[in-house]
Design a protein around this motif. Structure first.
Motif, PDB file in Angstrom:
ATOM      1  N   VAL A  36     -11.420-125.088-103.780  1.00  0.00           N
ATOM      2  CA  VAL A  36     -11.658-123.897-103.097  1.00  0.00           C
ATOM      3  C   VAL A  36     -10.075-123.407-102.781  1.00  0.00           C
ATOM      4  CG1 VAL A  36     -13.857-124.209-102.191  1.00  0.00           C
ATOM      5  CG2 VAL A  36     -12.081-124.727-100.962  1.00  0.00           C
ATOM      6  N   MET A  37      -9.793-122.056-102.938  1.00  0.00           N
ATOM      7  CA  MET A  37      -8.806-121.780-102.295  1.00  0.00           C
ATOM      8  C   MET A  37      -9.096-121.095-101.082  1.00  0.00           C
ATOM      9  SD  MET A  37      -5.966-118.843-103.672  1.00  0.00           S
ATOM     10  CE  MET A  37      -4.939-119.992-104.513  1.00  0.00           C
ATOM     11  N   ILE A  38      -8.254-121.328 -99.948  1.00  0.00           N
ATOM     12  CA  ILE A  38      -8.346-120.789 -98.602  1.00  0.00           C
ATOM     13  C   ILE A  38      -7.380-119.958 -98.251  1.00  0.00           C
ATOM     14  CG2 ILE A  38      -8.723-121.594 -96.240  1.00  0.00           C
ATOM     15  CD1 ILE A  38      -9.350-124.484 -97.437  1.00  0.00           C
ATOM     16  N   LYS A  39      -7.605-118.945 -97.579  1.00  0.00           N
ATOM     17  CA  LYS A  39      -6.459-117.999 -96.869  1.00  0.00           C
ATOM     18  C   LYS A  39      -6.369-118.454 -95.495  1.00  0.00           C
ATOM     19  CE  LYS A  39      -4.982-113.098 -96.176  1.00  0.00           C
ATOM     20  NZ  LYS A  39      -4.578-113.692 -94.631  1.00  0.00           N
ATOM     21  N   MET A  40      -5.293-119.259 -95.261  1.00  0.00           N
ATOM     22  CA  MET A  40      -5.016-120.034 -93.904  1.00  0.00           C
ATOM     23  C   MET A  40      -5.037-119.186 -92.919  1.00  0.00           C
ATOM     24  SD  MET A  40      -5.285-122.871 -95.102  1.00  0.00           S
ATOM     25  CE  MET A  40      -5.567-123.683 -93.660  1.00  0.00           C
ATOM     26  N   GLY A  71      -9.243-121.862 -91.864  1.00  0.00           N
ATOM     27  CA  GLY A  71      -9.239-120.485 -92.611  1.00  0.00           C
ATOM     28  C   GLY A  71     -10.322-119.874 -93.314  1.00  0.00           C
ATOM     29  N   VAL A  72     -10.365-118.936 -94.275  1.00  0.00           N
ATOM     30  CA  VAL A  72     -11.432-118.199 -94.690  1.00  0.00           C
ATOM     31  C   VAL A  72     -11.216-118.587 -96.108  1.00  0.00           C
ATOM     32  CG1 VAL A  72     -12.774-116.383 -95.090  1.00  0.00           C
ATOM     33  CG2 VAL A  72     -11.699-116.671 -93.063  1.00  0.00           C
ATOM     34  N   ILE A  73     -12.259-119.052 -96.889  1.00  0.00           N
ATOM     35  CA  ILE A  73     -12.262-119.173 -98.411  1.00  0.00           C
ATOM     36  C   ILE A  73     -12.443-118.082 -99.135  1.00  0.00           C
ATOM     37  CG2 ILE A  73     -13.944-120.007-100.335  1.00  0.00           C
ATOM     38  CD1 ILE A  73     -14.615-122.487 -98.541  1.00  0.00           C
ATOM     39  N   VAL A  74     -11.570-117.873-100.125  1.00  0.00           N
ATOM     40  CA  VAL A  74     -11.250-116.565-100.847  1.00  0.00           C
ATOM     41  C   VAL A  74     -11.567-116.796-102.348  1.00  0.00           C
ATOM     42  CG1 VAL A  74      -9.588-115.445 -99.461  1.00  0.00           C
ATOM     43  CG2 VAL A  74      -8.809-116.856-101.024  1.00  0.00           C
ATOM     44  N   SER A  81     -20.995-125.134-105.178  1.00  0.00           N
ATOM     45  CA  SER A  81     -22.039-124.589-105.004  1.00  0.00           C
ATOM     46  C   SER A  81     -22.225-124.369-103.293  1.00  0.00           C
ATOM     47  CB  SER A  81     -23.481-125.100-105.344  1.00  0.00           C
ATOM     48  OG  SER A  81     -23.654-126.199-105.122  1.00  0.00           O
ATOM     49  N   GLU A  82     -21.494-125.321-102.550  1.00  0.00           N
ATOM     50  CA  GLU A  82     -21.940-125.552-101.043  1.00  0.00           C
ATOM     51  C   GLU A  82     -20.935-124.518-100.284  1.00  0.00           C
ATOM     52  OE1 GLU A  82     -19.684-129.382-102.174  1.00  0.00           O
ATOM     53  OE2 GLU A  82     -20.703-127.746-103.204  1.00  0.00           O
ATOM     54  N   TYR A  83     -19.915-123.950-101.145  1.00  0.00           N
ATOM     55  CA  TYR A  83     -19.031-123.041-100.483  1.00  0.00           C
ATOM     56  C   TYR A  83     -19.025-121.783-101.126  1.00  0.00           C
ATOM     57  CZ  TYR A  83     -17.463-127.295 -98.236  1.00  0.00           C
ATOM     58  OH  TYR A  83     -17.367-128.497 -97.584  1.00  0.00           O
ATOM     59  N   ALA A  84     -18.513-120.813-100.390  1.00  0.00           N
ATOM     60  CA  ALA A  84     -18.375-119.301-100.998  1.00  0.00           C
ATOM     61  C   ALA A  84     -17.480-118.379-100.327  1.00  0.00           C
ATOM     62  CB  ALA A  84     -19.659-118.628-100.821  1.00  0.00           C
ATOM     63  N   PRO A  85     -16.736-117.639-100.930  1.00  0.00           N
ATOM     64  CA  PRO A  85     -15.791-116.588-100.319  1.00  0.00           C
ATOM     65  C   PRO A  85     -16.426-115.953 -99.129  1.00  0.00           C
ATOM     66  CG  PRO A  85     -16.015-116.325-102.643  1.00  0.00           C
ATOM     67  CD  PRO A  85     -17.115-117.210-102.359  1.00  0.00           C
ATOM     68  N   GLY A  86     -15.597-116.130 -97.905  1.00  0.00           N
ATOM     69  CA  GLY A  86     -15.926-115.682 -96.510  1.00  0.00           C
ATOM     70  C   GLY A  86     -16.445-116.817 -95.774  1.00  0.00           C
ATOM     71  N   ASP A  87     -16.407-117.996 -96.280  1.00  0.00           N
ATOM     72  CA  ASP A  87     -16.925-118.942 -95.490  1.00  0.00           C
ATOM     73  C   ASP A  87     -15.793-119.570 -94.465  1.00  0.00           C
ATOM     74  OD1 ASP A  87     -19.545-119.284 -96.328  1.00  0.00           O
ATOM     75  OD2 ASP A  87     -18.971-120.845 -97.869  1.00  0.00           O
ATOM     76  N   VAL A 157     -14.454-128.743 -94.635  1.00  0.00           N
ATOM     77  CA  VAL A 157     -15.663-128.681 -93.712  1.00  0.00           C
ATOM     78  C   VAL A 157     -15.923-127.326 -93.244  1.00  0.00           C
ATOM     79  CG1 VAL A 157     -16.596-129.648 -91.657  1.00  0.00           C
ATOM     80  CG2 VAL A 157     -15.245-131.179 -92.915  1.00  0.00           C
ATOM     81  N   LYS A 158     -17.097-127.100 -93.512  1.00  0.00           N
ATOM     82  CA  LYS A 158     -17.686-125.498 -93.311  1.00  0.00           C
ATOM     83  C   LYS A 158     -18.035-125.479 -91.713  1.00  0.00           C
ATOM     84  CE  LYS A 158     -20.955-121.965 -94.404  1.00  0.00           C
ATOM     85  NZ  LYS A 158     -22.199-121.459 -95.348  1.00  0.00           N
TER      86      LYS A 158
END
Length: 372
Positions: A36-40, A71-74, A81-87, A157-158
Protein backbone atom coordinates in the motif's frame (compact mmCIF):
# COMPACT_ATOMS: atom_id res chain seq x y z
CA UNK A 1 -2.55 10.73 -7.38
CA UNK A 2 -1.01 11.10 -10.83
CA UNK A 3 -0.65 8.22 -13.27
CA UNK A 4 3.15 8.02 -13.12
CA UNK A 5 4.95 5.09 -11.55
CA UNK A 6 6.46 7.23 -8.79
CA UNK A 7 5.21 9.81 -6.30
CA UNK A 8 7.59 12.68 -5.57
CA UNK A 9 8.04 13.30 -1.85
CA UNK A 10 10.27 15.04 0.64
CA UNK A 11 11.97 12.67 3.05
CA UNK A 12 14.43 12.70 5.96
CA UNK A 13 17.60 10.79 5.14
CA UNK A 14 20.74 9.64 6.83
CA UNK A 15 23.22 10.16 4.01
CA UNK A 16 26.37 9.62 6.08
CA UNK A 17 26.59 7.91 9.47
CA UNK A 18 27.79 10.39 12.07
CA UNK A 19 26.51 13.42 10.16
CA UNK A 20 23.28 15.41 10.62
CA UNK A 21 20.20 14.20 8.80
CA UNK A 22 19.18 15.87 5.55
CA UNK A 23 15.85 16.57 3.87
CA UNK A 24 15.67 15.64 0.20
CA UNK A 25 13.13 15.09 -2.51
CA UNK A 26 12.88 11.42 -3.43
CA UNK A 27 10.70 9.24 -5.62
CA UNK A 28 8.44 6.66 -3.99
CA UNK A 29 7.20 3.87 -6.26
CA UNK A 30 3.50 3.08 -6.33
CA UNK A 31 2.55 -0.16 -4.57
CA UNK A 32 3.18 -3.57 -6.08
CA UNK A 33 1.37 -6.75 -5.13
CA UNK A 34 0.66 -6.96 -1.40
CA UNK A 35 1.65 -3.34 -0.77
CA UNK A 36 0.00 0.00 0.00
CA UNK A 37 1.05 3.60 -0.46
CA UNK A 38 0.44 5.90 2.50
CA UNK A 39 0.25 9.68 2.51
CA UNK A 40 1.99 10.24 5.80
CA UNK A 41 0.42 12.57 8.36
CA UNK A 42 2.94 12.40 11.19
CA UNK A 43 6.08 10.58 12.30
CA UNK A 44 7.60 10.44 15.75
CA UNK A 45 11.30 11.22 16.09
CA UNK A 46 12.48 8.16 17.97
CA UNK A 47 15.82 7.46 19.61
CA UNK A 48 16.18 4.41 17.37
CA UNK A 49 16.24 6.71 14.34
CA UNK A 50 18.97 8.72 16.03
CA UNK A 51 20.84 5.50 16.80
CA UNK A 52 20.80 4.64 13.10
CA UNK A 53 22.38 7.99 12.25
CA UNK A 54 25.21 7.70 14.80
CA UNK A 55 26.01 4.01 14.26
CA UNK A 56 24.63 2.61 17.53
CA UNK A 57 22.23 0.57 15.39
CA UNK A 58 24.31 -0.41 12.36
CA UNK A 59 22.37 0.30 9.17
CA UNK A 60 23.87 1.18 5.81
CA UNK A 61 23.36 4.66 4.38
CA UNK A 62 21.73 6.17 2.45
CA UNK A 63 18.72 5.44 4.60
CA UNK A 64 15.21 6.89 4.65
CA UNK A 65 14.45 7.27 8.35
CA UNK A 66 11.23 6.83 10.28
CA UNK A 67 9.31 3.89 11.72
CA UNK A 68 6.74 5.49 14.06
CA UNK A 69 4.32 6.82 11.47
CA UNK A 70 0.65 7.41 10.80
CA UNK A 71 -1.20 8.34 7.66
CA UNK A 72 -3.95 7.63 5.16
CA UNK A 73 -3.78 5.02 2.41
CA UNK A 74 -3.94 6.54 -1.07
CA UNK A 75 -3.29 3.48 -3.25
CA UNK A 76 -3.27 -0.30 -2.89
CA UNK A 77 -1.43 -2.91 -4.91
CA UNK A 78 -2.67 -6.06 -6.55
CA UNK A 79 -4.14 -8.65 -4.20
CA UNK A 80 -4.76 -6.23 -1.32
CA UNK A 81 -8.27 -6.65 0.02
CA UNK A 82 -8.01 -5.74 3.70
CA UNK A 83 -7.08 -2.10 3.06
CA UNK A 84 -8.57 0.61 0.86
CA UNK A 85 -7.83 4.23 0.00
CA UNK A 86 -8.97 6.44 2.84
CA UNK A 87 -8.09 3.98 5.61
CA UNK A 88 -6.20 5.44 8.57
CA UNK A 89 -3.17 3.31 9.40
CA UNK A 90 -0.08 3.04 11.57
CA UNK A 91 3.25 1.62 10.51
CA UNK A 92 4.68 -1.35 12.39
CA UNK A 93 8.45 -1.67 12.27
CA UNK A 94 8.20 -5.42 12.68
CA UNK A 95 6.65 -7.45 9.91
CA UNK A 96 3.91 -9.92 10.75
CA UNK A 97 4.20 -12.66 8.16
CA UNK A 98 1.80 -14.94 10.01
CA UNK A 99 3.68 -18.07 8.91
CA UNK A 100 6.94 -18.33 10.88
CA UNK A 101 7.05 -20.15 14.21
CA UNK A 102 7.04 -16.88 16.15
CA UNK A 103 3.96 -15.50 14.44
CA UNK A 104 2.31 -18.89 14.78
CA UNK A 105 2.93 -18.93 18.54
CA UNK A 106 1.67 -15.40 19.18
CA UNK A 107 5.02 -13.59 19.22
CA UNK A 108 4.98 -11.57 15.98
CA UNK A 109 7.44 -9.04 17.42
CA UNK A 110 10.09 -11.74 16.81
CA UNK A 111 8.89 -12.50 13.26
CA UNK A 112 11.67 -14.05 11.16
CA UNK A 113 10.67 -11.85 8.24
CA UNK A 114 11.33 -8.68 10.24
CA UNK A 115 14.94 -9.64 10.82
CA UNK A 116 15.43 -10.18 7.09
CA UNK A 117 13.86 -6.84 6.15
CA UNK A 118 15.71 -4.39 8.38
CA UNK A 119 16.46 -2.00 5.49
CA UNK A 120 14.01 -3.14 2.82
CA UNK A 121 10.57 -4.53 2.17
CA UNK A 122 10.10 -8.25 2.89
CA UNK A 123 11.14 -9.27 -0.63
CA UNK A 124 14.50 -7.53 -0.21
CA UNK A 125 13.70 -4.65 -2.56
CA UNK A 126 12.82 -1.00 -1.88
CA UNK A 127 10.33 1.42 -3.40
CA UNK A 128 12.44 4.48 -2.71
CA UNK A 129 15.07 6.10 -4.89
CA UNK A 130 16.80 9.46 -5.07
CA UNK A 131 16.30 11.80 -8.02
CA UNK A 132 19.32 10.25 -9.74
CA UNK A 133 17.50 6.90 -9.73
CA UNK A 134 19.67 5.28 -7.05
CA UNK A 135 17.86 3.05 -4.50
CA UNK A 136 17.52 4.22 -0.90
CA UNK A 137 17.37 1.86 2.06
CA UNK A 138 14.46 2.22 4.48
CA UNK A 139 14.69 2.08 8.25
CA UNK A 140 13.14 -1.09 9.72
CA UNK A 141 11.15 -1.87 6.60
CA UNK A 142 9.26 1.42 6.92
CA UNK A 143 11.04 4.64 5.96
CA UNK A 144 7.99 6.66 6.96
CA UNK A 145 9.72 9.95 7.77
CA UNK A 146 8.57 11.09 4.36
CA UNK A 147 5.52 12.65 2.79
CA UNK A 148 4.68 9.32 1.08
CA UNK A 149 5.74 5.77 1.85
CA UNK A 150 5.03 2.40 0.23
CA UNK A 151 4.88 -0.46 2.75
CA UNK A 152 4.06 -4.12 2.63
CA UNK A 153 0.72 -4.92 4.26
CA UNK A 154 2.58 -6.98 6.87
CA UNK A 155 3.93 -3.67 8.24
CA UNK A 156 0.59 -1.85 8.39
CA UNK A 157 -2.16 -1.74 11.03
CA UNK A 158 -5.56 -0.20 10.39
CA UNK A 159 -6.98 2.09 13.08
CA UNK A 160 -10.14 4.12 13.58
CA UNK A 161 -10.39 7.58 12.05
CA UNK A 162 -11.44 9.24 15.32
CA UNK A 163 -7.96 9.71 16.83
CA UNK A 164 -5.79 12.58 15.59
CA UNK A 165 -2.97 11.10 13.54
CA UNK A 166 -0.23 13.18 15.17
CA UNK A 167 -1.15 11.51 18.47
CA UNK A 168 -1.86 8.08 17.06
CA UNK A 169 1.58 7.79 15.45
CA UNK A 170 3.18 7.50 18.89
CA UNK A 171 1.54 4.11 19.37
CA UNK A 172 3.73 2.70 16.59
CA UNK A 173 6.91 2.58 18.66
CA UNK A 174 7.46 4.59 21.85
CA UNK A 175 4.09 3.93 23.48
CA UNK A 176 3.91 0.30 22.40
CA UNK A 177 7.49 -0.35 23.50
CA UNK A 178 7.15 1.23 26.94
CA UNK A 179 3.60 0.30 27.87
CA UNK A 180 4.05 -3.14 26.36
CA UNK A 181 7.20 -3.76 28.41
CA UNK A 182 5.13 -3.26 31.54
CA UNK A 183 1.87 -4.91 30.53
CA UNK A 184 2.97 -7.62 28.07
CA UNK A 185 6.56 -8.52 28.95
CA UNK A 186 6.68 -7.98 32.71
CA UNK A 187 2.94 -8.44 33.32
CA UNK A 188 3.06 -5.96 36.19
CA UNK A 189 0.63 -6.94 38.94
CA UNK A 190 -1.64 -4.61 40.91
CA UNK A 191 -0.12 -3.39 44.17
CA UNK A 192 3.46 -4.09 43.07
CA UNK A 193 6.60 -1.94 43.21
CA UNK A 194 8.34 -0.84 40.00
CA UNK A 195 11.48 1.17 39.22
CA UNK A 196 11.98 2.71 35.78
CA UNK A 197 15.47 3.81 34.71
CA UNK A 198 15.34 6.52 32.05
CA UNK A 199 12.50 8.98 31.53
CA UNK A 200 12.67 9.60 27.80
CA UNK A 201 9.80 8.72 25.50
CA UNK A 202 9.99 4.98 26.16
CA UNK A 203 10.61 5.30 29.89
CA UNK A 204 7.62 7.60 30.36
CA UNK A 205 5.48 5.00 28.65
CA UNK A 206 6.87 2.22 30.83
CA UNK A 207 5.84 4.38 33.78
CA UNK A 208 2.31 4.84 32.52
CA UNK A 209 2.16 1.15 31.64
CA UNK A 210 2.94 0.34 35.29
CA UNK A 211 0.29 2.85 36.37
CA UNK A 212 -2.37 1.37 34.10
CA UNK A 213 -1.47 -2.11 35.37
CA UNK A 214 -2.07 -0.98 38.95
CA UNK A 215 1.43 -0.76 40.44
CA UNK A 216 1.25 0.85 43.89
CA UNK A 217 4.75 2.39 43.86
CA UNK A 218 6.51 3.58 40.72
CA UNK A 219 9.97 5.11 41.09
CA UNK A 220 11.35 7.11 38.15
CA UNK A 221 15.14 7.41 37.84
CA UNK A 222 16.93 9.88 35.55
CA UNK A 223 19.76 12.40 35.52
CA UNK A 224 17.41 15.21 34.47
CA UNK A 225 15.28 16.77 37.20
CA UNK A 226 13.02 18.19 34.48
CA UNK A 227 12.34 14.70 33.15
CA UNK A 228 11.73 13.41 36.65
CA UNK A 229 9.09 16.09 37.14
CA UNK A 230 7.54 15.10 33.82
CA UNK A 231 7.52 11.48 34.99
CA UNK A 232 5.24 12.40 37.88
CA UNK A 233 2.60 13.41 35.38
CA UNK A 234 2.70 9.95 33.81
CA UNK A 235 2.28 8.08 37.07
CA UNK A 236 5.58 8.09 38.99
CA UNK A 237 4.86 8.12 42.71
CA UNK A 238 8.51 8.75 43.61
CA UNK A 239 11.56 10.05 41.76
CA UNK A 240 15.30 9.76 42.27
CA UNK A 241 18.13 11.45 40.41
CA UNK A 242 20.52 8.83 39.06
CA UNK A 243 23.46 10.88 40.34
CA UNK A 244 22.43 9.90 43.89
CA UNK A 245 25.40 8.27 45.68
CA UNK A 246 25.05 4.50 46.08
CA UNK A 247 22.02 4.62 43.80
CA UNK A 248 21.10 0.94 44.05
CA UNK A 249 21.33 0.99 47.84
CA UNK A 250 19.22 4.15 47.99
CA UNK A 251 16.57 2.63 45.74
CA UNK A 252 16.41 -0.57 47.74
CA UNK A 253 15.90 1.50 50.88
CA UNK A 254 13.21 3.62 49.25
CA UNK A 255 11.34 0.53 48.04
CA UNK A 256 11.54 -1.21 51.40
CA UNK A 257 13.96 -3.92 50.33
CA UNK A 258 13.72 -3.98 46.56
CA UNK A 259 11.35 -3.74 43.61
CA UNK A 260 9.15 -6.37 42.04
CA UNK A 261 9.91 -5.00 38.58
CA UNK A 262 12.67 -2.82 37.13
CA UNK A 263 12.85 -1.43 33.61
CA UNK A 264 16.04 -0.32 31.87
CA UNK A 265 15.00 2.20 29.20
CA UNK A 266 18.38 3.72 28.31
CA UNK A 267 20.43 1.04 26.58
CA UNK A 268 23.56 0.82 28.74
CA UNK A 269 24.98 -2.25 30.39
CA UNK A 270 25.85 -0.57 33.67
CA UNK A 271 22.23 0.58 34.04
CA UNK A 272 21.01 -2.96 33.30
CA UNK A 273 23.13 -4.08 36.25
CA UNK A 274 21.54 -1.39 38.42
CA UNK A 275 18.05 -2.45 37.36
CA UNK A 276 18.84 -6.04 38.28
CA UNK A 277 20.44 -4.89 41.52
CA UNK A 278 17.32 -3.11 42.81
CA UNK A 279 15.16 -6.24 42.55
CA UNK A 280 13.68 -7.96 45.55
CA UNK A 281 13.64 -11.75 45.63
CA UNK A 282 11.58 -13.09 42.77
CA UNK A 283 11.79 -9.78 40.95
CA UNK A 284 12.01 -9.25 37.21
CA UNK A 285 14.32 -6.80 35.39
CA UNK A 286 13.29 -5.94 31.85
CA UNK A 287 15.82 -4.51 29.39
CA UNK A 288 14.01 -2.18 26.99
CA UNK A 289 16.75 0.19 25.83
CA UNK A 290 18.79 -0.58 22.70
CA UNK A 291 22.47 -0.86 23.59
CA UNK A 292 25.49 -0.59 21.31
CA UNK A 293 26.52 -3.94 19.77
CA UNK A 294 29.58 -4.35 22.03
CA UNK A 295 27.89 -3.23 25.24
CA UNK A 296 27.79 -5.82 28.03
CA UNK A 297 26.40 -6.17 31.54
CA UNK A 298 27.28 -8.18 34.64
CA UNK A 299 25.04 -9.80 37.24
CA UNK A 300 25.77 -11.96 40.26
CA UNK A 301 25.01 -15.39 38.84
CA UNK A 302 24.10 -17.10 42.10
CA UNK A 303 21.28 -14.61 42.68
CA UNK A 304 19.45 -16.04 39.68
CA UNK A 305 19.20 -19.34 41.50
CA UNK A 306 18.93 -18.47 45.17
CA UNK A 307 16.72 -15.38 44.77
CA UNK A 308 14.79 -16.51 41.68
CA UNK A 309 15.37 -13.19 39.93
CA UNK A 310 14.71 -12.81 36.23
CA UNK A 311 16.62 -10.75 33.67
CA UNK A 312 14.87 -10.53 30.33
CA UNK A 313 14.55 -8.36 27.27
CA UNK A 314 11.53 -6.68 25.74
CA UNK A 315 11.45 -5.99 22.02
CA UNK A 316 8.69 -3.66 20.84
CA UNK A 317 6.86 -4.26 24.10
CA UNK A 318 6.28 -7.93 23.18
CA UNK A 319 3.67 -6.50 20.83
CA UNK A 320 0.98 -8.14 18.80
CA UNK A 321 0.47 -4.98 16.75
CA UNK A 322 -2.91 -5.79 15.21
CA UNK A 323 -4.31 -6.53 18.66
CA UNK A 324 -2.32 -4.14 20.83
CA UNK A 325 -2.46 -0.95 18.72
CA UNK A 326 -6.28 -0.78 18.88
CA UNK A 327 -6.19 -1.73 22.56
CA UNK A 328 -3.84 1.16 23.35
CA UNK A 329 -5.98 3.57 21.35
CA UNK A 330 -9.00 2.38 23.34
CA UNK A 331 -7.14 3.23 26.55
CA UNK A 332 -6.44 6.68 25.10
CA UNK A 333 -10.13 7.20 24.32
CA UNK A 334 -10.90 6.24 27.92
CA UNK A 335 -8.35 8.85 29.09
CA UNK A 336 -6.30 6.15 30.80
CA UNK A 337 -3.36 6.42 28.37
CA UNK A 338 -1.64 9.77 27.85
CA UNK A 339 -0.65 10.65 24.27
CA UNK A 340 -1.14 14.41 24.01
CA UNK A 341 1.16 15.03 26.97
CA UNK A 342 4.00 13.07 25.34
CA UNK A 343 4.38 15.54 22.48
CA UNK A 344 6.64 18.35 23.63
CA UNK A 345 7.20 19.81 20.16
CA UNK A 346 5.89 19.44 16.62
CA UNK A 347 8.21 20.06 13.66
CA UNK A 348 7.77 20.67 9.95
CA UNK A 349 9.75 18.30 7.76
CA UNK A 350 12.31 20.97 6.92
CA UNK A 351 12.99 21.26 10.66
CA UNK A 352 14.01 17.59 10.90
CA UNK A 353 17.71 18.38 11.58
CA UNK A 354 16.63 20.47 14.57
CA UNK A 355 14.30 17.68 15.73
CA UNK A 356 17.20 15.23 15.79
CA UNK A 357 19.45 17.74 17.55
CA UNK A 358 16.78 18.30 20.20
CA UNK A 359 16.44 14.53 20.64
CA UNK A 360 20.19 14.13 21.08
CA UNK A 361 20.15 16.87 23.73
CA UNK A 362 17.21 15.28 25.57
CA UNK A 363 14.93 18.30 25.11
CA UNK A 364 11.76 16.42 24.25
CA UNK A 365 9.61 13.65 25.67
CA UNK A 366 8.65 13.08 22.04
CA UNK A 367 9.12 15.30 19.02
CA UNK A 368 6.78 14.70 16.11
CA UNK A 369 7.22 15.68 12.47
CA UNK A 370 3.86 16.71 11.06
CA UNK A 371 3.47 16.68 7.29
CA UNK A 372 1.30 19.16 5.38
Amino acid sequence: MNETKYQRARAVLCRTVGQPVVVEEIDVELPRRGEVMIKMAACGVCHSDLSATNGTIPMPAPLVLGHEGSGVIVAVGEGVSEYAPGDHVLSSFVSMCGHCRYCQTGRPQLCDQAAKAAISLPDGSVRTRDLAGRPLNIFSGCGVMAEYATLHVDNVVKIGADVALDRACLIGCGVMTGVGAAMNTARVEPGSIAVVFGCGGVGLNAIQGCRIAGAAMIVAVDLSDAKLELARGFGATHVMNSATPDLVKALRKLTGGGADYAFECVGRGEIVAQAYGVLAKGGKAVVVGVAAPKDTTTVRTASLTFEEKTLTGSYFGSARPRQDFPRLLALYREKRLKLDELITRRYRIEEAPQAFADLAEGRNARGVIVFD
